[in-house]
Scaffold this active site. Structure first.
Site, PDB file in Angstrom:
ATOM      1  N   THR A 171       6.785   0.337 -27.319  1.00  0.00           N
ATOM      2  CA  THR A 171       7.918   0.763 -26.492  1.00  0.00           C
ATOM      3  C   THR A 171       9.238   0.179 -26.993  1.00  0.00           C
ATOM      4  O   THR A 171       9.301  -0.966 -27.411  1.00  0.00           O
ATOM      5  CB  THR A 171       7.668   0.298 -25.044  1.00  0.00           C
ATOM      6  OG1 THR A 171       6.447   0.893 -24.605  1.00  0.00           O
ATOM      7  CG2 THR A 171       8.789   0.718 -24.117  1.00  0.00           C
TER       8      THR A 171
ATOM      9  N   GLY B  30       4.111  -7.584 -24.134  1.00  0.00           N
ATOM     10  CA  GLY B  30       3.639  -8.862 -23.601  1.00  0.00           C
ATOM     11  C   GLY B  30       3.255  -9.803 -24.722  1.00  0.00           C
ATOM     12  O   GLY B  30       2.943  -9.366 -25.836  1.00  0.00           O
TER      13      GLY B  30
ATOM     14  N   GLU C 150       1.132   2.544 -19.044  1.00  0.00           N
ATOM     15  CA  GLU C 150       0.078   3.452 -19.547  1.00  0.00           C
ATOM     16  C   GLU C 150       0.335   4.904 -19.139  1.00  0.00           C
ATOM     17  O   GLU C 150      -0.580   5.633 -18.776  1.00  0.00           O
ATOM     18  CB  GLU C 150      -1.305   2.997 -19.061  1.00  0.00           C
ATOM     19  CG  GLU C 150      -1.784   1.681 -19.641  1.00  0.00           C
ATOM     20  CD  GLU C 150      -1.973   1.722 -21.165  1.00  0.00           C
ATOM     21  OE1 GLU C 150      -2.198   2.805 -21.711  1.00  0.00           O
ATOM     22  OE2 GLU C 150      -1.862   0.638 -21.782  1.00  0.00           O
TER      23      GLU C 150
END
Lengths: 658, 658
Positions: free
Chosen positions: A138, A177, A421
């Protein structure tokens, strides 16, 4: 000692709680294994979550890393392996506050997308946590639409390197993350360029931090994206790349390779990979979506039999709030939904396991259906469960609003599942596209996948129910759901065709139908959920009262769905106004039936007090004691930090004036 | 420089934004005053909120006290007074992070419930912040049902004192703001006992902390209740009282007094006081509910014209997400709701001002109606706006989930408004009780209050609309809303009577109808909101395009309400299926009409960047730049605190293996 208001609820259970727990777990042996894992994890003070609600983002992050490192040791100690039966319970037992989840995605990407040589090089180190990976897909300006990613990887034949850049601020990687503060490496998705030609998005392993002192590597800008609504424990990060050189071998090359001379080679079928991504959406449902809802129901329902407020009957003591119809109507449908989604999740898991076997045999026929189901159900279940957790929170009034209730954290975390997701609206539109296609095919007499065969059978008909008890017949309500799904799909397909026939461009016609397409996709998933619940109940053993109570919950789930969305069923008169009044009556009757078993039904979820981490949800129901004891430990329970500087100057002369 | 994607939206406004701002403010002069206040507050660095999203609960609290103390000085400097025209804008300009709000409630209680002597003693000190007050009503085990409060105040004739106790843990005061760490005094609500007889709940001034060193007074246990979903700046507290003696003079005695000999005397009418509490529910709507929704709309809509994602038309660049019908359908109804509720709030304010004048003339006739309206509208508006803010948050995808978007804080704060000042379900049932009573009276030919005269006129009829444009007629849709409200009220009244006639106890019958009673109360408020919006639009000046765009919003608000709740309108065939399809068509058409003015419509709310405190909502639309710059300032952007202890031992040998 258990609060007597809670204890009395357990004495009158109409079914065997332990048997229901085993059913939910998939057998008594699974229950045993799960409890052993929970016990081992929760008795270890390193994994304690008791101070979680008091900690800063920095403290939460540090604790998450500590737990992740400790978990490796623990697994070794306990003899747990990634392929063992215990593995799937570990994460649930930890309740999520653990680092290196994206490190696992890093490993999976390499395993799935990497060549054998790449796997041999990276996986052993990653397994030992000798490097920490992340997964940088992303971008600040790009999420769902992968083709829009702006990061580039240009192949330089001279040096046999790729040169990576995030050419604009919107190209900056954002959200990964474990990347903000921990990762040494990451898989970067970038547009591949060879000789000035773009070959689309490919994955590259990029080192971002020094293995010697953890400083950022040359050309790398990275850090933490700052506070979020939850996930304080996770260092979601940003990453800018400025002329970062990586060797040719770092492009993951199972499916695509760049030869030394710059030749681009595509090999094998990426369909298995595509399937893996699709299956991911289903795999997150259990731990990330159902468990939080089950916890929220447990907390809210236990609290609602302990909390007394106002009088229901004059002269008596104040009533348990769960005795109010409005409170039942808030909570019990959420409880029914937790069971409904548990069963549909089981169904989907089996379907995907079957799909995986087929795909391994190179049969890809099921892929479109599986993709449509995973998209639609991910969206419907995350949406429904998020709303349900919020209802549970609000139903606990002021105390639900305290972090110590556990409910705010459950809510702010589950909310993210509607976005990650695959954003839900986009997913539902993918399901809708599949449904419209199948409807067209079915209308033309062509075969369609199993889950949508009902699209071929347009029946006019009316609901045959004659009295309110008829609405406790699964055939009656399942048929009604099917009718509505079919009507919404067919009417939207008709609108789409009308628009195109009257000259609208296809993409424009599609956009003008999207609000209704979303409704149709939801109705389809709702129908399948109800049908599956009814079929599951049918197959349950009749003893121990389990089937009877599950039947009530199935009825409640189905009738609540009609009651909350009457227009869809009334629209073409499939259900008449008189029948809708019967639905309402049956639905309200069911509330008081299920209310009797409400506590046993949440007890069956079998959460320990440490799992719930809630002052309102504890097994003993000593709510007020716990709130008070816990609040005293808050770091805000010290002398006012504003006293010396701000309060004292105001107050110091008051005494003389009073 | 303004992001061109945002700038272009402003160039095509169909109306004059400045004129709409003036309309919302109640005149251009009000706009001028408001802007002056905002400018004075926001240019003062003491009031800065820039670090808010990074701060701990302790830091937020300390900042709030600092701001409250500084505000006193500021008001003096600026010449602002509590009765001046600037006053109402101060709190809005501060955006709420300020201490001593409960101190004001403390002051108001004394002013309203205290004798002249008590007012003379306490108010001057409180005004100067020479003592800090709180308001201790809610208990750990008791909220809405005031009669259930357990704290006791026993009059001791010998010493002429009241002896206060919280006899059980559930009697502990819990939640009062400013009490956890700041307050020196509080108004405690307790059951008054004289000679062993209980006289019910009365208010007492109790000192809880020393004026010399701020330590807790003898018999007092107090502290902070710990972390909440929001309101980090507020020290919501707990309070236990153990044989705390206070002088007889400390019972607030405007309406009730205990004479030295123990005689209990009631004097005057408490109705004005009762009215004041009712009016409070309306007074919170503007700052606590509407402003957050308007901010959320501003943030989400500005972001949605800057964010581009996927392609709408093949071959073109990625589309602004606001060009997708599904995104319009998420956001534009919330924008319409912000306007609808702004206008109904204005209506309610005027009604209550009128009510206040009547009550001062000892005419209490309006009280039941005002109470019903304030309860119902508090519930409906807080519920609707909370849901709307959540929709705005989710509509911004991942970036909405970052605290830096401003949306999570807006959501977690507005959510509390559904609970405080009366839990919404309970309030709706109070409105329903009024409606049922009025319906019975109207059915019996008796006169009813103005807002419910429609209950007298049961008309069978059908909706006369013949094509989709008929649904843009306010008469058509207002009539439909009225019909539904009346149908729900009358059918629930009938159910109630049926139950009672078939032998159910009254309270039991009531409980069995509460789910439907809540629906009826909501429908009533929704009808009045639509009617008022339509009437407001009717009266607007036609120039400058304001009336035209407000008419579109009114239509959208009304049709969205039908579209989202079709069953209520279809149930008895008042609107037919064919007509409902017209509603849907008209509704979806309106989305693309209003989409063109979406940015000007939020610009008219006139929030400064500092008011929004949002990386997504800034006036210049430089979203990515702001997210990045702001994130860099996060305290999480330092070297990993887990490095030395946990990461280094893992990584230190890796280099040799790679």
């Amino acid at each position: 000692s258990v609060n007597p208001d809670l204890a009395s609820e357990r004495q009158t259970a109409s079914f065997c709680v332990e048997k229901l727990t085993a059913l939910l777990d998939g057998g008594a042996e699974q229950t045993r294994i799960r409890r052993a894992v929970v016990e081992a994890i929760q008795s270890d003070p390193v994994f304690s979550r008791e101070n979680q609600y008091f900690e800063t983002q920095n403290e939460r992050y540090e604790a998450a890393v500590r737990k992740a490192v400790h978990l490796q040791k623990k697994m070794h100690e306990m003899g747990w392996t990634e392929n063992g039966p215990e593995y799937k319970y570990i994460y649930r037992a930890l309740s999520g506050d653990i680092a290196f989840l994206l490190h696992r995605v890093f490993m999976r990407s390499i395993s799935v997308l990497g060549s054998d040589k790449q796997i041999a090089k990276w996986i052993p180190l990653a397994t030992q946590l000798q490097l920490i990976g992340s997964y940088a897909q992303t971008e600040l300006g790009h999420g769902t639409y992968l083709q829009g990613l702006e990061t580039t990887a240009v192949f330089d034949i001279a040096t046999q390197e790729f040169i990576l850049n995030t050419p604009k601020i919107s190209a900056m990687k954002w959200w990964p993350g474990d990347m903000g503060r921990s990762a040494t490496h990451t898989v970067v998705f970038a547009q591949l360029y060879i000789h000035g030609k773009c070959y689309g998005i490919h994955p590259f392993i990029v080192q971002i931090r020094s293995l010697q002192d953890h400083s950022l590597c040359p050309g790398i800008t990275a850090g933490d994206i700052g506070p979020k609504m939850n996930f304080e424990a996770i260092d979601n990060g940003y990453l800018m790349l400025k002329n970062v050189h990586i060797p040719r071998e770092n492009m993951l090359s199972k499916f695509c390779e760049v030869r030394p001379d710059g030749t681009y080679v595509r090999q094998g079928s990426q369909k298995i990979n595509y399937f893996t991504m699709t299956a991911l959406r289903i795999s997150l449902i259990s731990d990330e979506v159902l468990t939080p809802l089950m916890k929220a129901c447990t907390i809210a329902i236990r609290y609602s039999v302990v909390r007394r407020q106002s009088k229901l009957k004059p002269g008596e003591q104040e009533a348990k709030i769960l005795d109010y119809q409005t409170q039942q109507e808030k909570l019990l449908p959420q409880l029914a939904a937790a069971y409904a989604f548990h069963f549909i999740n089981h169904y989907l898991q089996e379907l995907f396991d079957g799909g995986y076997r087929e795909i391994q045999r190179k049969n890809f026929d099921m892929l479109p259906e599986l993709h449509a189901l995973s998209s639609g159900f991910k969206a419907v279940i995350t949406h429904h469960c998020t709303a349900a957790v919020e209802i549970c929170l609000r139903a606990c009034g002021g105390h639900g609003y305290s972090l110590l209730s556990g409910l705010p954290s459950l809510y702010t975390k589950i909310l993210a599942s509607c976005i990650y997701e695959g954003e839900n609206t986009i997913l539902l539109l993918q399901t809708a596209r599949f449904l419209i296609k199948c409807f067209m095919a079915a209308s033309a007499g062509q075969p369609v996948p199993p889950s949508v065969t009902y699209l071929a059978a347009v029946k006019a008909g009316k609901c045959p129910a004659k009295n309110k008890s008829d609405f406790l017949s699964p055939d009656i309500y399942t048929e009604a759901y099917q009718h509505v799904a079919l009507r919404l799909i067919s009417s939207t397909a008709a609108k789409l065709q009308d628009l195109i026939q009257s000259g609208a461009k296809k993409y424009d016609a599609w956009n003008q139908c999207t609000v209704q397409l979303v409704q149709a996709a939801k109705a389809h998933c709702h129908y399948i959920t109800v049908k599956n619940f009814a079929e599951t109940v049918e197959k349950l053993e009749t003893k121990a009262g389990i089937q009877r109570i599950m039947k009530h919950l199935c009825d409640l789930f189905a009738l609540h769905g009609i009651f909350s969305n009457t227009g869809a069923f009334l629209h073409d008169g499939y259900i008449s106004a008189a029948q809708m009044d019967m639905v309402t009556a049956s639905y309200l009757d069911l509330l008081s039936v299920i209310r009797k078993d409400a506590v046993p039904l949440v007890d069956a979820f079998d959460f320990t007090d440490k799992s719930l981490n809630s002052a309102l949800g504890s097994y003993d129901g000593q709510v007020y004691q716990r709130l008070y004891e816990w609040a005293q430990k808050s770091p805000t329970n010290k002398m006012s930090p504003a006293y010396e500087k701000y309060l004292k100057p105001l107050l110091h002369n008051t005494l003389s004036k009073l």
